[in-house]
Enzyme design. Structure first.
Site, short mmCIF file in Angstrom:
data_model
loop_
_atom_site.label_atom_id
_atom_site.label_comp_id
_atom_site.label_asym_id
_atom_site.label_seq_id
_atom_site.Cartn_x
_atom_site.Cartn_y
_atom_site.Cartn_z
N SER A 119 0.74 -1.26 0.01
CA SER A 119 0.07 0.08 0.25
C SER A 119 0.81 1.30 0.16
O SER A 119 2.15 1.07 0.30
CB SER A 119 -0.90 0.08 1.21
OG SER A 119 -1.49 1.34 1.46
N TYR A 132 -1.87 -0.64 11.03
CA TYR A 132 -1.95 -0.82 9.51
C TYR A 132 -0.70 -0.28 8.71
O TYR A 132 -0.21 -0.96 8.02
CB TYR A 132 -3.24 -0.16 8.71
CG TYR A 132 -3.39 -0.23 7.43
CD1 TYR A 132 -4.05 -1.53 6.87
CD2 TYR A 132 -2.93 0.74 6.36
CE1 TYR A 132 -4.28 -1.64 5.40
CE2 TYR A 132 -2.96 0.40 5.02
CZ TYR A 132 -3.64 -0.65 4.64
OH TYR A 132 -3.75 -0.97 3.40
#
Length: 225
Positions: A119, A132
């Protein structure tokens, strides 16, 4: 991947969605197999790879794409340890288990390609999302380190770093702030899942035969600021 000529084996926890996806792949003219599994389970992951090899004879390439988002967006000192553990069990431990089984098979056959889904959170940070962000930085570390381990054994390992992509996960993260999110993208729109898929197909192909330990950032210019 099916449209590009691959025989596709894919997994997920949700059987109904898996069977629906399998139908889409078959309707596009490709062979496929759906295996219900949970990447946080080593036994499930091993069975998944074994089923793929038993069915089609080998494992040419693997795209590790399982991941979850944090259920709450709060500063680190307010993050529940249970949420942290669950997220890490999927995003990091699950990816590690997948890579471990995939690499063993690829060593046995003498070649293979792995692409991990990270990501832009593996490159930059966002407030309220420390677990995250840590998990996606870990994906980058696992990708690069493993790429060095197996570069001379016929195995290439890379990652893609998507930006803001039009998915259910993004909807859950942004809620009614989706317009604000789009405004942060240089191209002025959200990315589409197919735009990620095309980069994964490229990395799995012979056109990327001299690429390993790298990442492709697919974010519409988000991180170029």
């Amino acid at each position: 991947m099916g449209a590009a000529g691959a025989k596709v084996v894919f997994s997920g926890r949700r059987e109904a969605e898996g069977e629906e996806t399998a139908k889409l792949i078959r309707d596009a003219g490709a062979e496929c197999l759906f295996v219900q599994s949970d990447v946080s389970s080593e036994a499930d992951v091993q069975a998944l790879v074994q089923k793929a090899v038993f069915t089609y004879g080998k494992l040419d390439c693997a795209f590790n794409n399982a991941g979850i988002e944090p259920p709450t967006q709060v500063p680190l000192h307010k993050q529940p340890i249970e949420d942290f553990d669950k997220l890490m069990s999927i995003n990091v431990r699950g990816l590690f288990l997948c890579m471990k089984s995939e690499i063993q098979q690829m060593l046995n056959q003498g070649a293979g390609v792995i692409v991990n889904n990270s990501s832009i959170g593996g490159l930059i940070a966002f407030p309220g999302m420390s677990p995250y962000i840590a998990s996606k930085h870990a994906v980058m570390g696992l990708t690069r380190s493993a790429a060095l381990d197996y570069a001379q054994q016929g195995i290439r390992i890379n990652a893609v770093n998507p930006g803001l992509i039009a998915t259910a996960m993004l909807d859950r993260l942004t809620g009614d702030q989706s317009n604000d999110s789009t405004a942060m993208v240089s191209m002025g729109r959200l990315g589409q899942a197919d735009e990620i898929a095309q980069s994964v197909i490229f990395l799995c192909s012979d056109a990327a035969s001299y690429i390993t330990g790298q990442t492709i950032v697919i974010d519409g210019g988000f991180t170029a600021h």
